[in-house]
Design an enzyme around this catalytic site. Structure first.
Site, PDB file in Angstrom:
ATOM      1  N   LYS A  40       2.782  23.043  -4.104  1.00 15.59           N
ATOM      2  CA  LYS A  40       3.719  23.243  -5.190  1.00 15.59           C
ATOM      3  C   LYS A  40       3.886  21.685  -5.875  1.00 15.59           C
ATOM      4  CE  LYS A  40       7.884  23.087  -6.251  1.00 15.59           C
ATOM      5  NZ  LYS A  40       9.771  23.187  -5.572  1.00 15.59           N
ATOM      6  N   THR A  41       4.564  20.904  -5.975  1.00 13.30           N
ATOM      7  CA  THR A  41       4.627  20.147  -6.530  1.00 13.30           C
ATOM      8  C   THR A  41       2.747  19.270  -7.018  1.00 13.30           C
ATOM      9  OG1 THR A  41       6.739  19.455  -5.687  1.00 13.30           O
ATOM     10  CG2 THR A  41       6.106  17.317  -6.050  1.00 13.30           C
TER      11      THR A  41
ATOM     12  N   ASP B  47      10.253  23.905 -12.192  1.00 13.29           N
ATOM     13  CA  ASP B  47      10.415  24.265 -11.340  1.00 13.29           C
ATOM     14  C   ASP B  47      10.912  25.451 -10.858  1.00 13.29           C
ATOM     15  OD1 ASP B  47       8.925  23.459  -8.652  1.00 13.29           O
ATOM     16  OD2 ASP B  47      10.304  21.637  -8.790  1.00 13.29           O
ATOM     17  N   GLU B  48      11.153  25.866 -10.031  1.00 14.79           N
ATOM     18  CA  GLU B  48      12.235  26.500  -8.526  1.00 14.79           C
ATOM     19  C   GLU B  48      12.551  27.529  -9.750  1.00 14.79           C
ATOM     20  OE1 GLU B  48      12.249  26.001  -5.466  1.00 14.79           O
ATOM     21  OE2 GLU B  48      12.170  23.824  -5.154  1.00 14.79           O
TER      22      GLU B  48
ATOM     23  N   GLN C 189      11.915  32.353  -0.829  1.00 17.58           N
ATOM     24  CA  GLN C 189      12.605  31.640  -0.881  1.00 17.58           C
ATOM     25  C   GLN C 189      13.690  30.893  -2.167  1.00 17.58           C
ATOM     26  OE1 GLN C 189      11.467  28.016   0.597  1.00 17.58           O
ATOM     27  NE2 GLN C 189       8.913  28.654  -0.265  1.00 17.58           N
TER      28      GLN C 189
ATOM     29  N   ARG D  61      10.282  26.099   7.171  1.00 17.52           N
ATOM     30  CA  ARG D  61      10.587  24.500   8.078  1.00 17.52           C
ATOM     31  C   ARG D  61      10.008  23.788   8.653  1.00 17.52           C
ATOM     32  NH1 ARG D  61      10.788  24.240   3.682  1.00 17.52           N
ATOM     33  NH2 ARG D  61      10.790  25.802   3.139  1.00 17.52           N
TER      34      ARG D  61
END
Length: 680
Positions: free
Chosen positions: A30-31, A211-212, A242, A587
């Protein structure tokens, strides 16, 4: 710069002419995608960096993205760097230039949470300041004025909060102060009331990236709509699977309804996962498929096959912690990097048994985003009460709990009593017992009455400790109401769970050692809670919420039972609980171990438990599959209806297969089905 992007990432980066939602699965880069898109806009499309605005939720994320984007660009050619900051930093910058539109001066001061609580405490001490601060924050983020809050208030507490809200706002304006929520609320207010300025700001920032996006609330969404007034060049990046912060105001509908809110939108799904093995992703995909409120995507591993997911089935929490600790010890012995080992839990109260298990094995650990069990305020309070039962002359403990729960005895009064006691060379307890005439002069009648009751209760508990110690905890709670006090605070579920865990621990110790004294119990606690100095070679333990955005080679997720994970009741939302399970599983990079226990202390008592439904849904084993309909709404919640606006839930009841809510909309009461409103 585009050579290392996969097909979907490249598609997202190159779409620059219409709204775009980048639905980025866990570990899908994503980043990397969002920073490459920013660099592409500037270096390839030719967009002026000053015309871009990228908003994040944390300073850490903003710094990371800025560094990555600038590394892709020729910094020397940038006259102005792109604006990449948090929502609240943007609000601060905006208000510095435009707060005069509200008749206020630009030299305002931003206050932090502690400042806010101190101001509220000076206004009234009738209610916990944390509760009042939390409610005022909700009001501001829901566009409710003090007058609106007063209209909705029916119960005495909410009427007082509405009154304090008005006084608090007046104080901020008079002293030219701005709180954290104002940074966005006032920014929106100015843009809403000044159409020409709104158009000017929208024209300035022609390319906006968020973002997010799944974590945005209603206020942030409305602010974004204002910023996009003159164009549709908005790119949002997020993952509906998420979305785990509904309890603090995040609205998952913002991401689910993106294509409706921006009709010309394009959706690009990033489903290639670069983090986890095939087995781990299979479990995550299977689990999240049970959620109905999602856009839908399937994570695909680029790492291929790995180890099968393991399941630990323990009889109780002590055995569970012991098995996990021994597994961790074996990993460390075999050369695993401690920084690549983590243990997650849904409820912080579960950390108590885990911490003891790790301490017994001599394993150094650090807790992220939380406080060690015996260092939590509510647990320290309980220990202080037990210390006073063992020794009423313990001034340190008495000073800590004399006004907790609140008894109308302020810090100034306590300091006076302590000073006088020292001068008379007696304990604080002795001074309270022997100086009734002096106490009547320095405290109110109500406070004096509460002190007398405190002394009588303490003496009674001392007698009981020497004769019927097993029921001491019940009498302690009945006499002092510590759990009741903490149940009225904003984070009541977490705190009361910790108190139940401690009460259960006490009862278990007495059951196993009937002759044990309060002193002995306290001495054992002191040994258990005193962990050696943490060094760099520490594993990590944390809640699932705190783990979001992190990744580990070796991951343990404990406490997978109905009532613990998923957490059932108290306003919990089963779909958000399932998203938490999805976050926990994803995770893990190489090895994932899940654990479940057939019994735990629950509500202060040992209770037989059934396996979490998530184990069955993820294809791990046959678990308890409970799919009956639940509701996340509870009495006191603020909710929003598309016609009637914002109201407060007065009552929740079952209506066939649905749930019916009685809601107060600014003085007008209506019965509405739960599916027609959403939390704010």
């Amino acid at each position: 710069m585009l050579e290392e992007l996969n097909e979907q990432q490249l598609e997202a980066v190159k779409e620059v002419s219409r709204p775009i939602l980048i639905l980025a699965g866990a570990g899908s880069g994503k980043t990397k995608t969002i920073t490459n898109r920013l660099a592409y806009l500037i270096s390839e499309v030719g967009i002026d960096p000053a015309s871009t605005l990228t908003l994040t939720f944390t300073n850490k994320a903003a710094t990371q993205m800025r560094d990555r984007a600038l590394a892709l660009l020729n910094k020397n050619n940038l006259v102005y760097p792109p604006l990449l900051c948090t929502f609240h930093k943007f609000g601060l910058l905006f208000l510095k230039f435009h707060i005069d539109k509200l008749g206020r001066k630009a030299n305002f001061v931003v206050i932090d949470t502690d400042d806010k609580k101190r101001i509220l405490k000076n206004l009234s001490t009738e209610l916990p300041t944390s509760l009042v601060a939390s409610e005022i924050s909700r009001y501001k983020n829901s566009f409710l004025t003090p007058d609106d809050a007063a209209l909705q208030a029916e119960q005495k507490n909410y009427k007082l909060i509405a009154k304090m809200y008005k006084e608090y706002e007046d104080y901020l304006v008079q002293n030219n102060l701005v709180d954290f929520d104002d940074l966005l609320a006032l920014t929106y207010k100015i843009l809403d009331e000044n159409p020409k300025l709104c158009e000017e700001i929208s024209n300035r920032y022609q390319y906006i990236m968020i973002d997010e996006y799944q974590d945005t609330n209603d206020l942030q969404y409305k602010l974004l709509v204002k910023l996009c007034q003159t164009h549709e060049n908005i790119c949002v990046v997020g993952d509906d699977d998420q979305s785990i912060y509904g309890w603090r105001g995040a609205n998952i509908r913002n991401i689910l309804d993106f294509s409706e809110n921006f009709p010309n939108a394009k959706v690009v799904k990033l489903e290639k996962n670069y983090r986890s093995t095939k087995q781990i992703l299979h479990a995550a995909n299977e689990l999240i498929e049970y959620n109905r409120g999602r856009m839908g995507k399937v994570l695909e591993s680029t790492k291929g096959d790995g180890k099968e997911i393991e399941l630990i089935e323990a009889n109780d929490e002590a055995q569970e912690a012991g098995i996990i600790a021994s597994r961790v010890k074996k990993l460390l012995k075999n050369g695993a990097n401690p920084k690549e080992i983590a243990i997650l839990y849904r409820i912080n109260a579960l950390s108590r048994s885990l911490e003891e298990g790790l301490n017994k094995e001599g394993i150094s650990y650090k807790m992220v985003g939380g406080v060690k069990f015996y260092e939590r305020a509510e647990i320290k309070d309980l220990i202080s009460y037990l210390r006073l039962i063992a020794n009423p002359h313990d001034d340190f403990s008495l000073r800590r709990v004399i006004n907790r729960p609140k008894r109308g005895i302020g810090k100034v009064t306590v300091d006076k009593i302590l000073k006088s006691a020292y001068e008379d060379r007696v304990s604080m307890y002795d001074y309270l017992v022997k100086n009734e005439d002096i106490l009547e002069k320095i405290m109110s009648k109500k406070a004096k009455k509460e002190v007398d009751k405190f002394i009588v209760t303490l003496n009674s508990l001392q007698e009981q400790a020497s004769s019927a110690i097993y029921s001491l905890i019940d009498e302690l709670e009945e006499g002092f109401g510590i759990k009741k006090y903490y149940s009225e605070l904003p984070d009541s579920l977490e705190r009361t769970s910790n108190i139940d865990e401690f009460y259960g621990l006490f009862r278990d110790h007495i059951k196993q050692n009937p002759q044990i004294s309060v002193d002995d119990f306290l001495n054992e606690l002191a040994l258990q809670s005193d962990q050696d100095q943490i060094d760099e070679n520490s594993i990590t333990i944390m809640s699932v919420h705190a783990s979001k955005g992190l990744e580990f080679d070796h991951l343990f997720v404990m406490g997978l039972e109905e009532g613990f994970f998923p957490l059932i009741g108290d306003g919990s939302d089963i779909e958000e609980e399932r998203r938490l399970g999805y976050v926990a599983i994803t995770r893990a990079k190489e090895e994932l171990t899940l654990s479940t226990s057939s019994s735990r202390f629950y509500k202060g008592r040992r209770t037989e438990l059934s396996k979490s439904r998530f184990l069955k849904e993820a294809g791990i084993c046959e678990g308890s599959l409970t799919l009956e309909k639940t509701t996340s709404f509870k009495k006191g919640d603020l909710v929003k209806h598309k016609i009637f606006g914002i109201g407060r839930v007065l009552e929740v009841s079952k209506a066939g297969k649905e749930f019916k809510l009685k809601i107060n909309f600014g003085g007008s009461r209506r019965d509405i089905l739960a599916s027609f409103v959403e939390k704010v």
